[in-house]
Motif scaffolding. Structure first.
Motif, PDB file in Angstrom:
ATOM      1  N   CYS A  14       2.547  -0.653  -6.689  1.00  0.00           N
ATOM      2  CA  CYS A  14       3.997  -0.593  -6.846  1.00  0.00           C
ATOM      3  C   CYS A  14       4.614  -1.843  -7.465  1.00  0.00           C
ATOM      4  CB  CYS A  14       4.665  -0.339  -5.484  1.00  0.00           C
ATOM      5  SG  CYS A  14       4.117   1.171  -4.651  1.00  0.00           S
ATOM      6  N   HIS A  53      -5.544   9.277  -4.936  1.00  0.00           N
ATOM      7  CA  HIS A  53      -4.934   9.216  -6.273  1.00  0.00           C
ATOM      8  C   HIS A  53      -5.963   9.507  -7.367  1.00  0.00           C
ATOM      9  CE1 HIS A  53      -0.735   7.642  -5.753  1.00  0.00           C
ATOM     10  NE2 HIS A  53      -1.184   7.540  -4.515  1.00  0.00           N
ATOM     11  N   LEU A 113       5.929   1.762  -0.744  1.00  0.00           N
ATOM     12  CA  LEU A 113       5.176   2.967  -0.402  1.00  0.00           C
ATOM     13  C   LEU A 113       5.839   3.630   0.801  1.00  0.00           C
ATOM     14  CD1 LEU A 113       2.527   4.459  -1.256  1.00  0.00           C
ATOM     15  CD2 LEU A 113       1.423   3.299   0.666  1.00  0.00           C
ATOM     16  N   GLU A 121       5.592   9.254   3.695  1.00  0.00           N
ATOM     17  CA  GLU A 121       5.219  10.555   3.145  1.00  0.00           C
ATOM     18  C   GLU A 121       4.054  10.421   2.167  1.00  0.00           C
ATOM     19  OE1 GLU A 121       8.292   9.421   3.439  1.00  0.00           O
ATOM     20  OE2 GLU A 121       8.982  10.790   5.016  1.00  0.00           O
ATOM     21  N   GLU A 122       4.054   9.351   1.375  1.00  0.00           N
ATOM     22  CA  GLU A 122       2.941   9.129   0.448  1.00  0.00           C
ATOM     23  C   GLU A 122       1.657   8.811   1.208  1.00  0.00           C
ATOM     24  OE1 GLU A 122       4.494   7.129  -3.571  1.00  0.00           O
ATOM     25  OE2 GLU A 122       5.438   6.226  -1.808  1.00  0.00           O
ATOM     26  N   ASP A 135       0.523  12.197   2.502  1.00  0.00           N
ATOM     27  CA  ASP A 135      -0.023  13.008   1.403  1.00  0.00           C
ATOM     28  C   ASP A 135      -1.451  12.589   1.067  1.00  0.00           C
ATOM     29  OD1 ASP A 135       2.289  14.467   1.197  1.00  0.00           O
ATOM     30  OD2 ASP A 135       3.095  13.340  -0.511  1.00  0.00           O
ATOM     31  N   SER A 136      -1.713  11.286   1.117  1.00  0.00           N
ATOM     32  CA  SER A 136      -3.064  10.794   0.830  1.00  0.00           C
ATOM     33  C   SER A 136      -4.054  11.249   1.898  1.00  0.00           C
ATOM     34  CB  SER A 136      -3.061   9.265   0.714  1.00  0.00           C
ATOM     35  OG  SER A 136      -2.319   8.850  -0.401  1.00  0.00           O
TER      36      SER A 136
END
Length: 418
Positions: A54, A138, A395, A398-399, A402-403
């Motif tokens: 990021c 990712h 970050l 939710e991310e 998701d990972s």
């Protein structure tokens, strides 16, 4: 005499390792890195995936892609990219994942293979499990194939095979180089296993490429995790006193595949295709309340494969019988027989070995290390350990979640192979 230049772009958020790499090339007096294709910073990424992805990564993207474009334009025919990265720290994992995503957008029709160095299970960095989980999730979305090289297995090869007492990063890097070079050095790709010795007939072969590796080994977009096994490996002082037959090398390599052994020393010879049945999966729950519960996936029995690539280098190739790598019991039942195992070969000796076998496999060998990392990351996340350090760089929770979902799906896909 023009000195050879490696077709590479070096990226790091610290300068030390890149400067060492530049010096290695210069000292060889045979090749060098292009100094105009180096991107370095001074502050590092603090072993934080979010910092690399990021904060440190975005300012680097445009300049790095310009360097990549410069190298790509030098190619007569661009086949693809090999991205070398570690996943324990913040730069290799966070910046590496971001650059891979941008490579995919910038070169949508080129193959991208990521070679990742998996951290020691005993721990290198306190947040390595976060970094590894986020990176894997990712890369699963943007990479065509992911070559996993585990530090624990590399260390085992140094100890048991090379008989090293004090193992350094340089020693481990040499094992990595041996594995990658055994795959990437020129070879002939055979369409028919019965023509391994007949490499002069153009009807039966084509030159090996990164794209052909990815196309064969990753026939389904949900299955991208690859492993490498290579034999023989021994101290250089032992080469002169060793002789090998293809039959012996292939027998050992096949058993390494069946048992998912990293080295041939001490592997389980009692596990055989003829007697083994795929045992049911067992699961356990992480403690600490409903939120922290997660099922662990651990396949037992024969290591099932989707596809294998067998690479033979050395003399007497016509005596190599690779039929045992085509046996249906090695593979999941929905893979057609013609797509189970491909063979590449080269009559030249490799790395001072008169004969060398390498197996690149898309199999269940990824499950144990991936499950271990995901479980530890989930336990930390449930306890809110170090989460604020990732939220600080942008970050979101939710991310993170998701990972976890993405990695859990990878595990479910591989454990379902029967």
């Amino acid at each position: 005499h023009e000195q050879l230049q490696a077709r590479a772009v070096l990226v790091d958020m610290e300068s030390k390792v890149v400067h060492q790499s530049l010096q290695v090339g210069k000292k060889s007096k045979q090749w060098e890195y292009d100094p105009s294709c180096v991107y370095i910073q001074k502050q590092g990424s603090g072993n934080n995936w979010a910092n690399g992805y990021c904060k440190q990564g975005p300012p680097a993207v445009e300049r790095v892609l310009d360097m990549v474009q410069k190298q790509a334009e030098r190619c007569d025919r661009l086949d693809g990219f090999l991205v070398l990265m570690s996943v324990a720290g913040g730069t290799g994992s966070g910046v590496g994942a971001l650059l891979t995503e941008n490579l995919r957008d910038f070169f949508p029709h080129s193959s991208i293979v990521n070679q990742i160095v998996w951290p020691y299970m005993s721990g290198e960095v306190i947040v390595q499990n976060y970094n590894t989980t986020l990176t894997t999730a990712h890369l699963q979305r943007c990479s065509d194939a992911i070559l996993m090289l585990q530090n624990d297995q590399l260390h085992e090869a140094c100890s048991k095979l090379l008989l090293l007492k004090q193992i350094s990063f340089s020693d481990i890097n040499k094992v990595i180089c041996h594995a990658l070079a055994s795959v990437l050095q020129p070879s002939v790709c055979h369409d028919h296993l019965s023509h391994i010795g007949g490499v002069d007939d153009p009807l039966f072969y084509q030159q090996s490429r990164i794209s052909s590796l990815q196309t064969h080994l990753c026939p389904h977009p949900d299955f991208k995790l690859l492993s490498i096994k290579s034999i023989p490996q021994m101290p250089e002082r032992s080469h002169a006193y060793s002789r090998f037959l293809w039959s012996g090398l292939l027998k050992h390599l096949r058993q390494m595949l069946i048992t998912d052994a990293a080295v041939e020393e001490g592997m389980d010879w009692s596990l055989r295709l003829e007697t083994s049945r795929q045992q049911p999966l067992f699961s356990y729950r992480g403690g600490g309340g409903e939120r922290s519960q997660r099922v662990s996936f651990m396949p037992r029995g024969v290591n099932k494969s989707l596809a294998n690539l067998l690479i033979l280098r050395g003399n007497e190739l016509d005596t190599a019988n690779v039929a045992s790598f085509q046996e249906p019991q090695l593979y999941t039942n929905w893979v057609p027989s013609a797509h189970r195992c491909k063979v590449w070969s080269n009559k030249q000796s490799f790395n001072k070995y008169e004969k060398c076998c390498t197996l690149v496999s898309n199999s269940q060998s990824c499950v144990q290390p991936l499950d271990c990392v995901c479980q530890r990351a989930w336990d930390m996340f449930s306890a809110r350990a170090y989460v604020h350090q990732y939220l600080h760089y942008g970050l979101s929770e939710e991310e993170f979640l998701d990972s976890f979902v993405s990695v859990e799906q990878i595990l479910k896909n591989y454990t379902s192979l029967m």
